[in-house]
Design a protein around this motif. Structure first.
Motif, PDB file in Angstrom:
ATOM      1  N   ALA A   1      51.538  -6.209  23.713  1.00  0.00           N
ATOM      2  CA  ALA A   1      51.915  -6.287  21.529  1.00  0.00           C
ATOM      3  C   ALA A   1      52.520  -4.817  21.432  1.00  0.00           C
ATOM      4  CB  ALA A   1      50.349  -4.840  22.681  1.00  0.00           C
ATOM      5  N   ASN A   2      53.398  -4.007  22.434  1.00  0.00           N
ATOM      6  CA  ASN A   2      53.937  -3.218  21.383  1.00  0.00           C
ATOM      7  C   ASN A   2      55.721  -3.739  21.488  1.00  0.00           C
ATOM      8  OD1 ASN A   2      52.366  -1.605  21.036  1.00  0.00           O
ATOM      9  ND2 ASN A   2      52.477  -0.731  22.995  1.00  0.00           N
ATOM     10  N   LYS A   3      55.886  -4.927  22.177  1.00  0.00           N
ATOM     11  CA  LYS A   3      57.143  -5.636  23.130  1.00  0.00           C
ATOM     12  C   LYS A   3      57.689  -4.565  23.733  1.00  0.00           C
ATOM     13  CE  LYS A   3      56.763  -8.386  18.609  1.00  0.00           C
ATOM     14  NZ  LYS A   3      57.794  -9.081  17.364  1.00  0.00           N
ATOM     15  N   GLN A   4      57.073  -4.237  24.510  1.00  0.00           N
ATOM     16  CA  GLN A   4      58.198  -2.889  24.919  1.00  0.00           C
ATOM     17  C   GLN A   4      58.274  -3.891  26.895  1.00  0.00           C
ATOM     18  OE1 GLN A   4      57.016   1.726  26.343  1.00  0.00           O
ATOM     19  NE2 GLN A   4      57.854   1.370  24.774  1.00  0.00           N
TER      20      GLN A   4
ATOM     21  N   LYS B   1      66.300  -2.475  21.639  1.00  0.00           N
ATOM     22  CA  LYS B   1      66.238  -0.679  21.449  1.00  0.00           C
ATOM     23  C   LYS B   1      66.099  -0.207  22.161  1.00  0.00           C
ATOM     24  CE  LYS B   1      65.088  -0.161  17.188  1.00  0.00           C
ATOM     25  NZ  LYS B   1      64.848   0.729  15.604  1.00  0.00           N
ATOM     26  N   ASP B   2      67.146   0.694  23.045  1.00  0.00           N
ATOM     27  CA  ASP B   2      66.661   1.619  24.144  1.00  0.00           C
ATOM     28  C   ASP B   2      65.753   2.687  23.632  1.00  0.00           C
ATOM     29  OD1 ASP B   2      68.314   3.496  22.937  1.00  0.00           O
ATOM     30  OD2 ASP B   2      69.925   3.174  23.951  1.00  0.00           O
ATOM     31  N   ASN B   3      65.502   3.828  24.813  1.00  0.00           N
ATOM     32  CA  ASN B   3      64.909   4.692  23.996  1.00  0.00           C
ATOM     33  C   ASN B   3      65.444   5.730  23.657  1.00  0.00           C
ATOM     34  OD1 ASN B   3      64.907   3.979  27.211  1.00  0.00           O
ATOM     35  ND2 ASN B   3      63.780   5.425  27.808  1.00  0.00           N
TER      36      ASN B   3
ATOM     37  N   TRP C   1      62.577  -0.479  26.718  1.00  0.00           N
ATOM     38  CA  TRP C   1      63.451  -0.673  25.921  1.00  0.00           C
ATOM     39  C   TRP C   1      62.853  -1.646  25.249  1.00  0.00           C
ATOM     40  CZ3 TRP C   1      67.008  -4.542  29.057  1.00  0.00           C
ATOM     41  CH2 TRP C   1      68.134  -4.158  29.498  1.00  0.00           C
ATOM     42  N   THR C   2      62.806  -1.812  23.850  1.00  0.00           N
ATOM     43  CA  THR C   2      61.510  -2.316  23.061  1.00  0.00           C
ATOM     44  C   THR C   2      62.414  -3.634  22.022  1.00  0.00           C
ATOM     45  OG1 THR C   2      60.394  -0.367  21.611  1.00  0.00           O
ATOM     46  CG2 THR C   2      60.771  -3.139  20.313  1.00  0.00           C
ATOM     47  N   ILE C   3      61.886  -4.968  22.456  1.00  0.00           N
ATOM     48  CA  ILE C   3      62.200  -6.221  22.745  1.00  0.00           C
ATOM     49  C   ILE C   3      62.559  -6.981  20.891  1.00  0.00           C
ATOM     50  CG2 ILE C   3      62.382  -8.455  22.782  1.00  0.00           C
ATOM     51  CD1 ILE C   3      61.284  -8.237  25.738  1.00  0.00           C
ATOM     52  N   LEU C   4      63.503  -6.155  20.623  1.00  0.00           N
ATOM     53  CA  LEU C   4      64.303  -7.305  18.739  1.00  0.00           C
ATOM     54  C   LEU C   4      64.098  -8.629  19.114  1.00  0.00           C
ATOM     55  CD1 LEU C   4      66.314  -4.200  18.018  1.00  0.00           C
ATOM     56  CD2 LEU C   4      64.306  -4.183  18.108  1.00  0.00           C
TER      57      LEU C   4
ATOM     58  N   THR D   1      54.811  -9.536   9.630  1.00  0.00           N
ATOM     59  CA  THR D   1      54.558 -11.605  10.255  1.00  0.00           C
ATOM     60  C   THR D   1      55.090 -11.832  10.033  1.00  0.00           C
ATOM     61  OG1 THR D   1      53.630 -12.223   7.889  1.00  0.00           O
ATOM     62  CG2 THR D   1      52.154 -11.404   8.748  1.00  0.00           C
ATOM     63  N   SER D   2      56.973 -11.472   9.866  1.00  0.00           N
ATOM     64  CA  SER D   2      57.752 -12.457   9.953  1.00  0.00           C
ATOM     65  C   SER D   2      59.073 -12.391  10.925  1.00  0.00           C
ATOM     66  CB  SER D   2      58.865 -12.440   8.291  1.00  0.00           C
ATOM     67  OG  SER D   2      59.225 -11.245   8.684  1.00  0.00           O
ATOM     68  N   GLU D   3      58.782 -10.892  12.146  1.00  0.00           N
ATOM     69  CA  GLU D   3      59.058 -10.952  13.048  1.00  0.00           C
ATOM     70  C   GLU D   3      58.472 -12.178  14.287  1.00  0.00           C
ATOM     71  OE1 GLU D   3      58.018  -6.897  14.257  1.00  0.00           O
ATOM     72  OE2 GLU D   3      58.709  -6.217  13.001  1.00  0.00           O
ATOM     73  N   PRO D   4      59.548 -12.772  14.447  1.00  0.00           N
ATOM     74  CA  PRO D   4      59.907 -14.026  15.558  1.00  0.00           C
ATOM     75  C   PRO D   4      58.335 -13.265  17.203  1.00  0.00           C
ATOM     76  CG  PRO D   4      61.712 -13.167  15.874  1.00  0.00           C
ATOM     77  CD  PRO D   4      61.496 -12.303  14.261  1.00  0.00           C
TER      78      PRO D   4
END
Length: 324
Positions: A80-83, A109-111, A96-99, A30-33
């Motif tokens: 939903a997946n920040k992708q 984070k890439d593939n 990419w997954t956005i951190l 829950t702390s993820e922005p």
């Protein structure tokens, strides 16, 4: 208190305290922005000098460091997946997954599970020249300002003039405006900006199609803009350059004192016609095929010339020229 790290993964930290007791800590999901995806609409440069531009309509561009020009891309974002999924013209798909995403930093984070950091890319060489008032004959059409980071454009012409909107720019010399509570899909493409001129192509977008609407070239208005008329000798020498109101194409003229004529070049056509100049009234008269057209020089320096047309004592039209 001293702890010894036993293992560390993306979501789990195992440690031993001073008494040898093993403690397991889990990341609080829950702390993820939250990700404000509107911050993505910008131009970004990676650590390997690749440049990405994301527009607000799912389109953008990608330029590898070794390439001289950018290629179009499309993208979609899975909230939903920040992708973030990027589709390049060669068919390659990058996910990419956005951190994290801020005004100036994008971490993904890439593939392959590698973390990448991109930062906002700005080519400030041209943007610094943009600031100031632009128009014709000393009358402003637009003005760009930057006050404590607030980039604003004021439009002085049109039914709603003057009005002011925020603007931003990207690495490809494009200007976007914040209108109707959003960044417009269209943009102004800056073709050239110098200490003297600003040349722009205006593009509109309906979300799918990009259309070139018009072109224009404006002159920088000097500060202060003193209406001084120097000696007639200032007319001679280098070419004077102006631009068409319709499409921004160049118009040049060169006065030849010995022949009392002017060489006028416009749209690839070169014409020569006579002129007379009254140094007392500053009236300049061109004669073309027996027809005359009269101007009054209201500003003449070694660099700038204003040719005005008056009707009933009121400035009705005119042309501005510069020695570029």
């Amino acid at each position: 208190m001293r702890w010894t790290i036993v293992t560390l993964t993306d979501d789990t930290l195992k440690i031993k305290d001073e008494e040898g007791e093993l403690i397991t800590l889990k990341k609080d999901a829950t702390s993820e922005p939250d990700i404000d995806i509107t911050l993505l609409y910008n131009t970004w440069i990676s650590e390997t000098q690749d440049i990405y531009t994301f527009n607000n309509d799912g389109n953008g561009t990608y330029k590898a460091k070794e390439e001289t020009s950018a290629n179009d891309i499309t993208y979609e974002y899975d909230e939903a997946n920040k992708q973030l999924t990027l589709h390049r013209v060669n068919g390659k798909v990058v996910r990419w997954t956005i951190l994290s995403l801020t005004n100036d930093t994008l971490k993904v984070k890439d593939n392959d599970g590698q973390e990448l950091t991109l930062t906002v890319y700005t080519n400030t060489a041209w943007i610094e020249l943009l600031y100031g008032k632009w128009g014709f004959l000393g009358k402003p059409s637009i003005e760009f300002t930057n006050k404590e980071g607030n980039r604003l454009c004021t439009v002085y012409e049109g039914e709603e003039a003057p009005y002011t909107v925020a603007f931003k720019y990207d690495a490809y010399n494009r200007i976007y405006f914040f209108e109707n509570e959003s960044w417009s899909g269209g943009f102004w493409q800056v073709k050239q900006v110098t200490q003297d001129i600003l040349s722009i192509d205006v593009f509109s977008s309906d979300g799918e199609n990009l259309t070139k609407e018009s072109s224009m070239t404006l002159f920088r208005i000097p500060e202060p803009d003193e209406l001084v008329v120097g000696d007639e000798s200032l007319l001679y020498g280098d070419e004077w350059t102006s631009f068409s109101y319709d499409d921004g194409s160049p118009i040049t003229l060169q006065f030849r004192q010995n022949f009392s004529d002017v060489i006028w070049t416009e749209g690839g056509d070169k014409m020569t016609f006579n002129y007379t100049y009254n140094s007392d009234s500053h009236e300049l008269v061109f004669t073309v095929d027996g027809e005359t057209e009269a101007f009054k020089i209201i500003k003449l320096t070694d660099h700038v010339m204003y040719l005005a047309i008056y009707e009933n004592g009121v400035l009705a039209d005119g042309m501005e020229f510069r020695k570029l």
